[in-house]
Write an enzyme that holds these catalytic residues in place. Structure first.
Site, mmCIF file in Angstrom:
data_model
loop_
_atom_site.group_PDB
_atom_site.id
_atom_site.type_symbol
_atom_site.label_atom_id
_atom_site.label_comp_id
_atom_site.label_asym_id
_atom_site.label_seq_id
_atom_site.Cartn_x
_atom_site.Cartn_y
_atom_site.Cartn_z
ATOM 1 N N GLU A 67 3.469 -2.152 8.911
ATOM 2 C CA GLU A 67 2.663 -2.796 9.941
ATOM 3 C C GLU A 67 3.423 -4.015 10.473
ATOM 4 O O GLU A 67 3.818 -4.895 9.709
ATOM 5 C CB GLU A 67 1.307 -3.211 9.383
ATOM 6 C CG GLU A 67 0.501 -2.023 8.874
ATOM 7 C CD GLU A 67 -0.926 -2.393 8.531
ATOM 8 O OE1 GLU A 67 -1.841 -1.784 9.125
ATOM 9 O OE2 GLU A 67 -1.124 -3.263 7.671
ATOM 10 N N ASP A 116 2.429 2.199 4.303
ATOM 11 C CA ASP A 116 2.237 1.452 5.546
ATOM 12 C C ASP A 116 3.451 0.630 5.932
ATOM 13 O O ASP A 116 4.043 -0.052 5.089
ATOM 14 C CB ASP A 116 1.087 0.445 5.392
ATOM 15 C CG ASP A 116 -0.278 1.085 5.292
ATOM 16 O OD1 ASP A 116 -0.401 2.254 5.661
ATOM 17 O OD2 ASP A 116 -1.216 0.401 4.847
ATOM 18 N N GLU A 137 -1.110 6.491 0.786
ATOM 19 C CA GLU A 137 -0.718 5.915 2.083
ATOM 20 C C GLU A 137 0.513 5.033 1.888
ATOM 21 O O GLU A 137 0.629 4.318 0.891
ATOM 22 C CB GLU A 137 -1.876 5.105 2.661
ATOM 23 C CG GLU A 137 -1.632 4.526 4.030
ATOM 24 C CD GLU A 137 -2.880 3.864 4.620
ATOM 25 O OE1 GLU A 137 -2.740 3.167 5.626
ATOM 26 O OE2 GLU A 137 -3.978 4.046 4.059
#
Length: 300
Positions: free
Chosen positions: A116, A114, A112
């Site tokens: 954010e 990310d 993953e």
């Protein structure tokens, strides 16, 4: 920190789909991008705004009942991903706008990447929280204060992922690089295709000032806008090594990004480190006492 919570949030809404085409190098979207040609709107309160030139903007909203999200139609093994985002305006405390690449297999070995965006009270800056998971192992958080107001206009956020490195860019400025040190025992996502997801969700327990500032639901619904999703990458058919190099010579495949040479890239990374970084796991001596930092922190 955020990934497990988000995984629980999505579990009831997403099915584990894996679409594997024959090995090919794909370019998704150009010019006026119709977002619905590139992404599936999966759940929650959403808007679809059609532009005069055929482009589309997706609005994801969050209310007290639920958030919303979309997922790209295609997954890639190594790619450059670009998307334009206009973040939640006003008092966005407790909200998190997220775009992330994630593999579609067993969670315990998932990969993953990310990005954010942690909301804040009116007038306070957004925090860009980045994290990288490889073979199920995460905890590689680096956070930045954005040097502009991301709610006033669209800005371009990019992930360049190849067999050598992961590079994160904001408006074509490189801010983070995570190199492949597999040979030194550091996990790196090299064999699982990943797909882009976009989500707007509530994380008031940790998102703003460590959870001290909660979501003001009187300001709901909160809305973030997404447009111009572009992807260039390899779609494998289970043969990971076939995606090791782009035969068309795309700049993402050989480590280049937005026409930057390595010197300019290093300058941008240094500027991001010195001026905009507010947290780096590789310097957190409280979290890693007695010099017990992760192995990659000591590698060039």
């Amino acid at each position: 920190m955020a990934a497990p919570a988000r995984a629980r949030l999505l579990a009831c809404c997403l099915s584990a789909l894996t679409t594997m085409a024959a090995v090919s190098w794909a370019v998704a979207a150009g010019g006026g991008v119709r977002m619905t040609d590139e992404v599936d709107i999966l759940w929650g309160p959403t808007q679809l705004i059609n532009g005069s030139d055929g482009d589309q903007t997706v609005g994801l909203s969050l209310n007290r009942v639920m958030g919303s999200g979309f997922r790209a139609k295609k997954s890639y093994l190594f790619a450059r991903i670009d998307i334009d985002i206009k973040l939640v305006a006003g008092n966005s405390a407790g909200t998190v706008t997220t775009v992330y690449l994630i593999s579609e297999g067993q969670w315990k070995i998932h990969d993953e990447i990310d990005l954010e965006f942690l909301g804040n009270v009116t007038g306070e800056p957004y925090t860009l929280h980045t994290n990288i998971f490889a073979n199920g192992s995460g905890g590689r958080e680096v956070q930045y204060r954005l040097w502009f107001d991301p709610t006033q206009d669209f800005h371009t956020y990019s992930i360049l992922w190849n067999s050598d490195q992961i590079l994160i860019l904001v408006d074509d400025m490189a801010i983070r690089r995570f190199k492949n040190h597999w040979d030194a025992g550091v996990p790196f996502p090299v064999y699982q295709p990943m797909r882009l997801n976009g989500v707007l969700w509530d994380a008031e327990d940790w998102a703003t000032q460590g959870g001290r500032v909660k979501t003001d639901w009187s300001q709901a619904p909160f809305t973030a806008y997404f447009r111009n999703y572009r992807a260039t990458g390899c779609e494998p058919s289970g043969v990971a090594w076939a995606c090791g190099q782009d035969p068309s010579g795309g700049d993402w495949a050989d480590g280049g990004a937005a026409g930057l040479d390595d010197v300019r890239q290093q300058q941008q990374l240094r500027e991001a480190q010195e001026r905009y970084t507010i947290y780096d796991y590789c310097t957190d001596s409280v979290r890693f006492p007695d010099g017990g930092f992760p192995k990659e922190c000591g590698l060039p």
